[in-house]
Scaffold this motif. Structure first.
Motif, PDB file in Angstrom:
ATOM      1  N   ARG A   7     -28.845 -20.092  -5.546  1.00 30.35           N
ATOM      2  CA  ARG A   7     -29.467 -20.086  -4.216  1.00 30.35           C
ATOM      3  C   ARG A   7     -29.543 -18.672  -3.653  1.00 30.35           C
ATOM      4  N   THR A   8     -28.457 -17.908  -3.730  1.00 26.08           N
ATOM      5  CA  THR A   8     -28.489 -16.552  -3.188  1.00 26.08           C
ATOM      6  C   THR A   8     -29.411 -15.659  -4.012  1.00 26.08           C
ATOM      7  N   LEU A   9     -29.470 -15.881  -5.297  1.00 27.05           N
ATOM      8  CA  LEU A   9     -30.375 -15.106  -6.137  1.00 27.05           C
ATOM      9  C   LEU A   9     -31.818 -15.352  -5.724  1.00 27.05           C
ATOM     10  N   ARG A  10     -32.164 -16.599  -5.479  1.00 25.64           N
ATOM     11  CA  ARG A  10     -33.527 -16.939  -5.065  1.00 25.64           C
ATOM     12  C   ARG A  10     -33.830 -16.405  -3.674  1.00 25.64           C
ATOM     13  N   GLN A  11     -32.881 -16.512  -2.755  1.00 29.19           N
ATOM     14  CA  GLN A  11     -33.114 -16.066  -1.383  1.00 29.19           C
ATOM     15  C   GLN A  11     -33.310 -14.554  -1.297  1.00 29.19           C
ATOM     16  N   THR A  12     -32.613 -13.803  -2.125  1.00 30.73           N
ATOM     17  CA  THR A  12     -32.721 -12.351  -2.079  1.00 30.73           C
ATOM     18  C   THR A  12     -33.823 -11.800  -2.968  1.00 30.73           C
ATOM     19  N   ASP A  13     -34.428 -12.663  -3.821  1.00 31.15           N
ATOM     20  CA  ASP A  13     -35.463 -12.236  -4.761  1.00 31.15           C
ATOM     21  C   ASP A  13     -34.966 -11.085  -5.631  1.00 31.15           C
ATOM     22  N   ALA A  14     -33.691 -11.125  -5.969  1.00 35.11           N
ATOM     23  CA  ALA A  14     -33.062 -10.030  -6.702  1.00 35.11           C
ATOM     24  C   ALA A  14     -33.167 -10.238  -8.203  1.00 35.11           C
ATOM     25  N   VAL A  15     -32.940  -9.163  -8.930  1.00 32.89           N
ATOM     26  CA  VAL A  15     -32.712  -9.226 -10.364  1.00 32.89           C
ATOM     27  C   VAL A  15     -31.312  -8.684 -10.617  1.00 32.89           C
ATOM     28  N   HIS A  16     -30.486  -9.477 -11.236  1.00 33.82           N
ATOM     29  CA  HIS A  16     -29.157  -9.041 -11.649  1.00 33.82           C
ATOM     30  C   HIS A  16     -29.219  -8.696 -13.129  1.00 33.82           C
ATOM     31  N   ILE A  17     -28.840  -7.470 -13.456  1.00 33.30           N
ATOM     32  CA  ILE A  17     -28.846  -7.031 -14.842  1.00 33.30           C
ATOM     33  C   ILE A  17     -27.407  -6.780 -15.270  1.00 33.30           C
ATOM     34  N   TRP A  18     -26.910  -7.686 -16.074  1.00 31.52           N
ATOM     35  CA  TRP A  18     -25.552  -7.604 -16.589  1.00 31.52           C
ATOM     36  C   TRP A  18     -25.541  -6.755 -17.847  1.00 31.52           C
ATOM     37  N   GLN A  19     -24.514  -5.910 -17.981  1.00 26.18           N
ATOM     38  CA  GLN A  19     -24.393  -5.117 -19.194  1.00 26.18           C
ATOM     39  C   GLN A  19     -22.951  -5.127 -19.677  1.00 26.18           C
ATOM     40  N   GLY A  20     -22.791  -4.949 -20.988  1.00 24.52           N
ATOM     41  CA  GLY A  20     -21.451  -4.919 -21.546  1.00 24.52           C
ATOM     42  C   GLY A  20     -21.495  -4.582 -23.014  1.00 24.52           C
ATOM     43  N   THR A  21     -20.323  -4.581 -23.627  1.00 24.77           N
ATOM     44  CA  THR A  21     -20.189  -4.395 -25.064  1.00 24.77           C
ATOM     45  C   THR A  21     -19.333  -5.526 -25.621  1.00 24.77           C
ATOM     46  N   VAL A  22     -19.502  -5.794 -26.896  1.00 23.19           N
ATOM     47  CA  VAL A  22     -18.739  -6.865 -27.527  1.00 23.19           C
ATOM     48  C   VAL A  22     -18.002  -6.308 -28.740  1.00 23.19           C
ATOM     49  N   PRO A  23     -16.871  -6.905 -29.098  1.00 24.49           N
ATOM     50  CA  PRO A  23     -16.131  -6.452 -30.276  1.00 24.49           C
ATOM     51  C   PRO A  23     -16.830  -6.871 -31.559  1.00 24.49           C
ATOM     52  N   HIS A  24     -16.339  -6.346 -32.669  1.00 18.91           N
ATOM     53  CA  HIS A  24     -16.940  -6.639 -33.973  1.00 18.91           C
ATOM     54  C   HIS A  24     -16.298  -7.842 -34.655  1.00 18.91           C
ATOM     55  N   SER A  25     -15.358  -8.494 -33.985  1.00 20.53           N
ATOM     56  CA  SER A  25     -14.702  -9.665 -34.566  1.00 20.53           C
ATOM     57  C   SER A  25     -15.008 -10.892 -33.716  1.00 20.53           C
ATOM     58  N   VAL A  26     -14.886 -12.067 -34.317  1.00 21.82           N
ATOM     59  CA  VAL A  26     -15.215 -13.313 -33.634  1.00 21.82           C
ATOM     60  C   VAL A  26     -14.022 -13.783 -32.817  1.00 21.82           C
ATOM     61  N   ASP A  27     -14.294 -14.093 -31.556  1.00 21.06           N
ATOM     62  CA  ASP A  27     -13.286 -14.662 -30.673  1.00 21.06           C
ATOM     63  C   ASP A  27     -13.435 -16.187 -30.713  1.00 21.06           C
ATOM     64  N   PRO A  28     -12.387 -16.934 -31.066  1.00 20.13           N
ATOM     65  CA  PRO A  28     -12.506 -18.400 -31.085  1.00 20.13           C
ATOM     66  C   PRO A  28     -12.964 -18.983 -29.761  1.00 20.13           C
ATOM     67  N   ALA A  29     -12.589 -18.338 -28.646  1.00 13.23           N
ATOM     68  CA  ALA A  29     -13.022 -18.833 -27.341  1.00 13.23           C
ATOM     69  C   ALA A  29     -14.533 -18.707 -27.176  1.00 13.23           C
ATOM     70  N   ALA A  30     -15.115 -17.676 -27.790  1.00  8.47           N
ATOM     71  CA  ALA A  30     -16.576 -17.529 -27.734  1.00  8.47           C
ATOM     72  C   ALA A  30     -17.257 -18.614 -28.548  1.00  8.47           C
ATOM     73  N   LEU A  31     -16.766 -18.856 -29.743  1.00  2.20           N
ATOM     74  CA  LEU A  31     -17.354 -19.903 -30.579  1.00  2.20           C
ATOM     75  C   LEU A  31     -17.302 -21.265 -29.907  1.00  2.20           C
ATOM     76  N   ALA A  32     -16.273 -21.492 -29.102  1.00  2.33           N
ATOM     77  CA  ALA A  32     -16.082 -22.807 -28.486  1.00  2.33           C
ATOM     78  C   ALA A  32     -17.175 -23.154 -27.494  1.00  2.33           C
ATOM     79  N   VAL A  33     -17.826 -22.148 -26.883  1.00  6.06           N
ATOM     80  CA  VAL A  33     -18.843 -22.454 -25.874  1.00  6.06           C
ATOM     81  C   VAL A  33     -20.250 -22.469 -26.454  1.00  6.06           C
TER      82      VAL A  33
END
Length: 273
Positions: A7-33
């Motif tokens: 709702r707030t994203l639509r009301q503000t007409d904003a663009v949120h640009i998320w950035q990050g880095t990831v490790p080179h190994s598999v996290d079981p928690a990532a696979l679970a989702v």
């Protein structure tokens, strides 16, 4: 992960640009989702590419779920049909469940990734990490317009040419990803005027969707280049959100009025940046 809502994203007409880095190994928690299809793709890809794929797509699910107050595992991600054909295999991504107007676009290069999120508007984003200059010019003639090639030729400094190359490439990629056709488009016809600091208005018409795109560069730090494409009518803020560290940092990308200018004609002088 965050307190923003659809709702707030639509009301503000904003663009949120998320950035990050990831490790080179598999996290079981990532696979679970991940969905079964995503886990299968990650398993087929060689290390560390498969591990990075799993980690990035898990992040996408968590971020999108945060806007919708949903369980990341329950999201169903699909694609819209390509605007040139009914084939959904290479159309723009979309959330099939839950039903929402949330729009997003992902780009990743090595361990780095960007995710643009907005509401009820198409958006495209691209990220590139600089490679040795010798790798740049082999593809330039295949993807750049004559005026873009001439501009690169006016730059005698190697660092300036490298920056101009990636500024050109990321702008083009952001536009064709926003339109939904991707690299099947003739990139030579998408003139993004790298001599202009941006934002710039870039004509790119497909059978469905906008005829113009507002394109701006993203400040990502040394040796990383990025660009965002969205509808010219979108006037909300562009927020760059860094997921690294204990606290999420948010930076507003400088605003600017997008300018439309005809592509430079052959033989006309090009300004230097």
């Amino acid at each position: 992960m965050h307190g923003a809502t659809y709702r707030t994203l639509r009301q503000t007409d904003a663009v949120h640009i998320w950035q990050g880095t990831v490790p080179h190994s598999v996290d079981p928690a990532a696979l679970a989702v991940l969905s079964p299809e995503e886990r299968a793709i990650a398993a087929r890809r060689p290390a560390p590419i498969g591990a990075r794929y799993a980690q990035v797509h898990a992040q996408v699910r968590r971020i999108l779920a945060g806007y919708l107050d949903a369980d990341p595992k329950e999201l169903r991600v699909g694609r819209r049909p390509c605007p040139r054909c009914p084939d959904p295999a290479h159309g723009r991504p979309r959330l099939e469940f839950p039903s929402t107007g949330l729009d997003f676009n992902l780009s990743h290069c090595g361990a780095h990734w960007l995710l643009a999120v907005t509401a009820e508007r198409p958006v495209g984003v691209d990220l590139e990490t600089a490679r040795p200059a010798a790798d740049l010019w082999t593809t330039s003639a295949a993807v750049m317009s004559p005026s873009e090639l001439r501009y690169l030729g006016t730059l005698s400094d190697e660092a300036a040419r490298t920056a101009a190359y990636y500024r050109t490439w990321t702008r083009k990629e952001a536009v064709v990803k926003a339109s939904g056709v991707g690299v099947v488009a003739d990139l030579r016809a998408v003139d993004v005027r790298p001599h202009e600091p941006g934002p710039v208005l870039v004509p790119h018409a497909e059978p469905r969707g906008p005829q113009l795109w507002s394109v701006r560069d993203l400040p990502l730090g040394p040796d990383r280049y990025g660009a965002l494409a969205r509808e010219p009518e979108a006037r909300g803020p562009v927020l760059l959100i860094d997921t690294a560290g204990p606290a999420t940092a948010v930076v507003r990308v400088p605003d600017g009025e997008p300018r439309l200018q005809a592509p430079v004609q052959d033989g006309a002088p090009l300004p230097r940046r």
